[in-house]
Motif scaffolding. Sequence first.
Motif, PDB file in Angstrom:
ATOM      1  N   ALA A  85      27.852   3.169  46.206  1.00 33.72           N
ATOM      2  CA  ALA A  85      26.568   3.865  46.374  1.00 33.72           C
ATOM      3  C   ALA A  85      26.792   5.282  46.906  1.00 33.72           C
ATOM      4  CB  ALA A  85      25.667   3.081  47.323  1.00 33.72           C
ATOM      5  N   VAL A  86      27.706   5.429  47.862  1.00 29.34           N
ATOM      6  CA  VAL A  86      27.999   6.756  48.410  1.00 29.34           C
ATOM      7  C   VAL A  86      28.560   7.668  47.318  1.00 29.34           C
ATOM      8  CG1 VAL A  86      29.502   8.030  50.001  1.00 29.34           C
ATOM      9  CG2 VAL A  86      28.337   5.970  50.771  1.00 29.34           C
ATOM     10  N   ILE A  87      29.503   7.128  46.507  1.00 33.94           N
ATOM     11  CA  ILE A  87      30.082   7.917  45.413  1.00 33.94           C
ATOM     12  C   ILE A  87      28.990   8.332  44.418  1.00 33.94           C
ATOM     13  CG2 ILE A  87      31.657   7.859  43.438  1.00 33.94           C
ATOM     14  CD1 ILE A  87      33.402   5.929  45.077  1.00 33.94           C
ATOM     15  N   ALA A  88      28.133   7.374  44.062  1.00 32.34           N
ATOM     16  CA  ALA A  88      27.063   7.658  43.101  1.00 32.34           C
ATOM     17  C   ALA A  88      26.125   8.741  43.630  1.00 32.34           C
ATOM     18  CB  ALA A  88      26.283   6.385  42.796  1.00 32.34           C
ATOM     19  N   ILE A  89      25.794   8.673  44.914  1.00 30.14           N
ATOM     20  CA  ILE A  89      24.889   9.660  45.507  1.00 30.14           C
ATOM     21  C   ILE A  89      25.536  11.042  45.501  1.00 30.14           C
ATOM     22  CG2 ILE A  89      23.794  10.381  47.674  1.00 30.14           C
ATOM     23  CD1 ILE A  89      23.453   7.330  48.243  1.00 30.14           C
ATOM     24  N   LEU A  90      26.816  11.101  45.877  1.00 34.81           N
ATOM     25  CA  LEU A  90      27.513  12.388  45.910  1.00 34.81           C
ATOM     26  C   LEU A  90      27.549  13.028  44.517  1.00 34.81           C
ATOM     27  CD1 LEU A  90      30.503  11.611  48.316  1.00 34.81           C
ATOM     28  CD2 LEU A  90      28.520  13.066  48.776  1.00 34.81           C
ATOM     29  N   ILE A  91      27.885  12.213  43.503  1.00 34.48           N
ATOM     30  CA  ILE A  91      27.961  12.754  42.136  1.00 34.48           C
ATOM     31  C   ILE A  91      26.573  13.159  41.648  1.00 34.48           C
ATOM     32  CG2 ILE A  91      28.620  12.259  39.758  1.00 34.48           C
ATOM     33  CD1 ILE A  91      30.668  10.276  40.818  1.00 34.48           C
ATOM     34  N   SER A  92      25.567  12.341  41.966  1.00 39.54           N
ATOM     35  CA  SER A  92      24.200  12.663  41.553  1.00 39.54           C
ATOM     36  C   SER A  92      23.725  13.961  42.203  1.00 39.54           C
ATOM     37  CB  SER A  92      23.249  11.516  41.916  1.00 39.54           C
ATOM     38  OG  SER A  92      23.604  10.340  41.242  1.00 39.54           O
ATOM     39  N   CYS A  93      24.131  14.177  43.447  1.00 40.35           N
ATOM     40  CA  CYS A  93      23.743  15.405  44.141  1.00 40.35           C
ATOM     41  C   CYS A  93      24.353  16.631  43.465  1.00 40.35           C
ATOM     42  CB  CYS A  93      24.168  15.337  45.606  1.00 40.35           C
ATOM     43  SG  CYS A  93      23.152  14.217  46.595  1.00 40.35           S
ATOM     44  N   LEU A  94      25.558  16.484  42.936  1.00 41.27           N
ATOM     45  CA  LEU A  94      26.167  17.594  42.201  1.00 41.27           C
ATOM     46  C   LEU A  94      25.343  17.917  40.948  1.00 41.27           C
ATOM     47  CD1 LEU A  94      29.996  16.827  42.417  1.00 41.27           C
ATOM     48  CD2 LEU A  94      28.762  18.705  43.506  1.00 41.27           C
ATOM     49  N   GLY A  95      24.888  16.854  40.259  1.00 38.42           N
ATOM     50  CA  GLY A  95      24.049  17.076  39.087  1.00 38.42           C
ATOM     51  C   GLY A  95      22.742  17.761  39.453  1.00 38.42           C
ATOM     52  N   LEU A  96      22.145  17.325  40.553  1.00 35.51           N
ATOM     53  CA  LEU A  96      20.895  17.938  41.014  1.00 35.51           C
ATOM     54  C   LEU A  96      21.139  19.380  41.431  1.00 35.51           C
ATOM     55  CD1 LEU A  96      17.953  17.085  41.457  1.00 35.51           C
ATOM     56  CD2 LEU A  96      18.531  16.590  43.825  1.00 35.51           C
ATOM     57  N   PHE A  97      22.283  19.620  42.051  1.00 37.36           N
ATOM     58  CA  PHE A  97      22.644  20.975  42.459  1.00 37.36           C
ATOM     59  C   PHE A  97      22.771  21.877  41.224  1.00 37.36           C
ATOM     60  CE2 PHE A  97      25.661  24.307  43.648  1.00 37.36           C
ATOM     61  CZ  PHE A  97      25.126  24.746  44.843  1.00 37.36           C
ATOM     62  N   GLY A  98      23.352  21.312  40.152  1.00 39.40           N
ATOM     63  CA  GLY A  98      23.479  22.072  38.910  1.00 39.40           C
ATOM     64  C   GLY A  98      22.135  22.444  38.333  1.00 39.40           C
TER      65      GLY A  98
ATOM     66  N   ALA B 275      13.014   6.954  50.302  1.00 44.15           N
ATOM     67  CA  ALA B 275      13.078   7.992  51.340  1.00 44.15           C
ATOM     68  C   ALA B 275      14.484   8.572  51.448  1.00 44.15           C
ATOM     69  CB  ALA B 275      12.643   7.403  52.688  1.00 44.15           C
ATOM     70  N   ILE B 276      15.494   7.698  51.395  1.00 45.07           N
ATOM     71  CA  ILE B 276      16.888   8.164  51.457  1.00 45.07           C
ATOM     72  C   ILE B 276      17.192   9.099  50.293  1.00 45.07           C
ATOM     73  CG2 ILE B 276      19.300   7.420  51.247  1.00 45.07           C
ATOM     74  CD1 ILE B 276      18.498   4.859  52.770  1.00 45.07           C
ATOM     75  N   ALA B 277      16.792   8.678  49.082  1.00 44.30           N
ATOM     76  CA  ALA B 277      17.064   9.484  47.881  1.00 44.30           C
ATOM     77  C   ALA B 277      16.367  10.842  47.956  1.00 44.30           C
ATOM     78  CB  ALA B 277      16.624   8.721  46.639  1.00 44.30           C
ATOM     79  N   ILE B 278      15.109  10.851  48.403  1.00 39.14           N
ATOM     80  CA  ILE B 278      14.353  12.106  48.467  1.00 39.14           C
ATOM     81  C   ILE B 278      14.930  13.043  49.525  1.00 39.14           C
ATOM     82  CG2 ILE B 278      12.112  13.088  49.127  1.00 39.14           C
ATOM     83  CD1 ILE B 278      10.822  10.676  47.695  1.00 39.14           C
ATOM     84  N   ILE B 279      15.296  12.491  50.683  1.00 37.07           N
ATOM     85  CA  ILE B 279      15.882  13.324  51.744  1.00 37.07           C
ATOM     86  C   ILE B 279      17.197  13.944  51.273  1.00 37.07           C
ATOM     87  CG2 ILE B 279      16.965  13.241  54.028  1.00 37.07           C
ATOM     88  CD1 ILE B 279      14.826  11.131  54.768  1.00 37.07           C
ATOM     89  N   ILE B 280      18.027  13.121  50.617  1.00 30.19           N
ATOM     90  CA  ILE B 280      19.306  13.626  50.097  1.00 30.19           C
ATOM     91  C   ILE B 280      19.064  14.710  49.053  1.00 30.19           C
ATOM     92  CG2 ILE B 280      21.342  13.007  48.727  1.00 30.19           C
ATOM     93  CD1 ILE B 280      21.258  10.266  50.124  1.00 30.19           C
ATOM     94  N   ALA B 281      18.063  14.503  48.188  1.00 27.15           N
ATOM     95  CA  ALA B 281      17.739  15.493  47.160  1.00 27.15           C
ATOM     96  C   ALA B 281      17.271  16.811  47.795  1.00 27.15           C
ATOM     97  CB  ALA B 281      16.676  14.944  46.229  1.00 27.15           C
TER      98      ALA B 281
END
Length: 507
Positions: A389-402, A478-484
Amino acid sequence: QMVNIFMGVAILLLLIACINYVNLSTARAMLRAREVSVRKIVGAGKIQLFFQFIAETLILFLIATVLAIALIKLLMPLYNTISGKSNEFELMNTSVLSTIGITIAGTLVAASIYPALLLSSFKPILALKGKISNGIGNTAFRKTLVVTQFSFAVMLIISTLIIGKQLNFLRSKELGYDKSHVFFFRMNEVEKHYEAVRSALLQQPGIVEVAAANASLANFGSTTSDTDWDGKPADKDFLVHPVEVDKNFFPVMKMQLVQGKGFTGLPSDTLGLVLNETAVRNAGIQDPIGKSFTLWQTKATIIGVVKDFHYTSLKREIEPAVFYVTSTPPSLMYVRTNAKDASKAIAATEAAFKRYNGDWPFEYKFLDESFNKLYRADQRTGLLFNIFAVIAILISCLGLFGLATYTTQVKTREIGIRKVLGASVAGVTGMLAKDFVKLVAIAVIIASPLAWYAMNHWLQDFAYRTNIGVLVFLLAGAIAIIIALITVSSQAIRAALTNPVKSLKTE
């Protein structure tokens, strides 16, 4: 089953990474537009450019593969510790090489074709002027990719929370007896001197009580259907767990007798039986105390009924059990200690064991540890899901950052105009972040029913399970939105702080 589950999770992570690569590549498209245009003007064809970008991606993936192999070598001991296995990574193994080849080929197809088509399709004149048409690179497609990516990540977050909740439920559930600070061991020769050893141990500091049984409370094991009772129907047969105990077993383990009494230590105990509630219910015996019950062709009288307790994994329902005593003590000794002097209790017990068993090794287990071992595989599953889950969140955040990078580039002039007209930094930041929060919210809505279905199926393996509840989905959202928000805030604030003169002075 677990191998298939984690294979599926690994594929999900690769898909997230591919989506992430597509987003980052297309976000950089504006930066490479002039390069592509110049190449076209000097004679490069669309096919040449397409394969150039495919080759660039392949080189990146090969570098990533080398890094991955190095990481596998480095992390293999840790993986073996987590998984409880002793695997070795053999790079030259045929299956390993084929897996690497399939992974590179699959991810190359999934991640490189769209960016290569996009980058090779720019019209030179428009690109040199900075007027890139949306065409194949439209924002809606990238937003769809981000939603898909975050849906996978949210599914893993929800799964992690539910697995953790179930494991906490297993640890905290009332078992029907007190397993804390109790260790047990096989007596061997101590059996012949049980009463003397028990009396001596009770004088030692740290030892509260001593009892005996012929089975571990974490797993009764053996069963029999060789039973009979008054009024038994001809077709009424079921398996029971026969367990030999001594007179101290029920009080030492703090089990509750709901009817009748326990064993007293008198010779007449051998003619009595104690049944658990499930055995009485399955047999259909009304007012069981004083009724006859035959076990292994030996007719006895039901003297008590013990309240149901869990003597195996909570994946299984409580099964019928019959408790009896014989003229000789059972094979396992249970010692209840206090938390303060547990080490002294173990040392005193070992000394008594060695007195009668010589050099035979003293091997003991704490009851709560034996109980926890029943869920070792589930605990490992929970830990691995946490990591994934941590790996998935980190990679997803890179996509969102892009996507955030691309959006701020596209809206540079709009942001400049808004600031000239009086928009504040907070207002501009909120405007940019709002769109990304919507995407993550959509991902949460999509992921929640899928995760519920998958985890509800997983929970079916447990006869006793926690309720999933709506709070898990709200927390995951809430976790997903805060991370985003954390991910996009840096780009949004940076764009909002940019001097509008810089963005408006050019065409």
